[in-house]
Motif scaffolding. Structure first.
Motif, mmCIF file in Angstrom:
data_model
loop_
_atom_site.group_PDB
_atom_site.id
_atom_site.type_symbol
_atom_site.label_atom_id
_atom_site.label_comp_id
_atom_site.label_asym_id
_atom_site.label_seq_id
_atom_site.Cartn_x
_atom_site.Cartn_y
_atom_site.Cartn_z
ATOM 1 N N GLU A 124 -88.177 -69.097 26.805
ATOM 2 C CA GLU A 124 -88.328 -67.697 27.261
ATOM 3 C C GLU A 124 -87.093 -67.011 27.356
ATOM 4 N N GLU A 125 -85.987 -67.642 27.758
ATOM 5 C CA GLU A 125 -84.924 -66.982 27.772
ATOM 6 C C GLU A 125 -84.286 -66.683 26.596
ATOM 7 N N LYS A 126 -84.263 -67.399 25.261
ATOM 8 C CA LYS A 126 -84.269 -67.409 23.981
ATOM 9 C C LYS A 126 -85.129 -66.143 23.376
ATOM 10 N N LYS A 127 -86.207 -66.112 23.863
ATOM 11 C CA LYS A 127 -87.262 -65.205 23.435
ATOM 12 C C LYS A 127 -86.939 -63.638 23.744
ATOM 13 N N ASN A 128 -86.471 -63.663 25.100
ATOM 14 C CA ASN A 128 -86.081 -62.383 25.662
ATOM 15 C C ASN A 128 -84.900 -61.807 25.203
ATOM 16 N N ALA A 129 -83.983 -62.741 24.909
ATOM 17 C CA ALA A 129 -82.351 -62.461 24.055
ATOM 18 C C ALA A 129 -82.847 -61.558 22.946
ATOM 19 N N ARG A 130 -83.691 -62.231 21.967
ATOM 20 C CA ARG A 130 -83.938 -61.833 20.893
ATOM 21 C C ARG A 130 -84.550 -60.217 21.042
ATOM 22 N N MET A 131 -85.588 -60.365 21.886
ATOM 23 C CA MET A 131 -86.124 -59.036 22.336
ATOM 24 C C MET A 131 -85.111 -57.831 22.643
ATOM 25 N N GLU A 132 -84.049 -58.249 23.289
ATOM 26 C CA GLU A 132 -82.996 -57.371 23.672
ATOM 27 C C GLU A 132 -82.111 -56.737 22.798
ATOM 28 N N SER A 133 -81.951 -57.665 21.651
ATOM 29 C CA SER A 133 -81.105 -57.368 20.576
ATOM 30 C C SER A 133 -81.334 -56.615 19.289
#
Length: 89
Positions: free
Chosen positions: A80-89
């Motif tokens: 979930e953290e990885k998914k959220n980080a991708r969405m922010e960039s």
């Protein structure tokens, strides 16, 4: 006398994380998070490492148990953290 250590069959995976992200100026909270991630990667990549993340903070007064967490639960947290980080960039 080292700054960190890992033992067991998955320790090479843990050392990969530790060697990459360790800094001498880590706060206790940052060091705990780094240890948690290093153990997770060892368990995730090495079938013989088991599935419980047992994390201890070693101080001059002894060992303090931080947690014992199932790495399967951690997998979904980190995913979930990885998914959220991708969405922010």
């Amino acid at each position: 006398h080292g700054r960190y250590f890992s033992v067991g069959s998955g320790s090479t995976y843990a050392y990969g994380v530790l060697d990459t992200y360790y800094r001498p100026d880590l706060t206790v909270e940052e060091a705990i998070d780094l240890g948690k991630r290093a153990i997770y990667h060892a368990c995730h990549r090495d079938a013989m490492s088991g599935s419980i993340n047992n994390l201890y903070h070693v101080t001059k007064d002894g060992w303090v148990k931080i947690h014992a967490i199932d790495t399967n639960d951690m997998h979904y947290q980190f995913l979930e953290e990885k998914k959220n980080a991708r969405m922010e960039s």
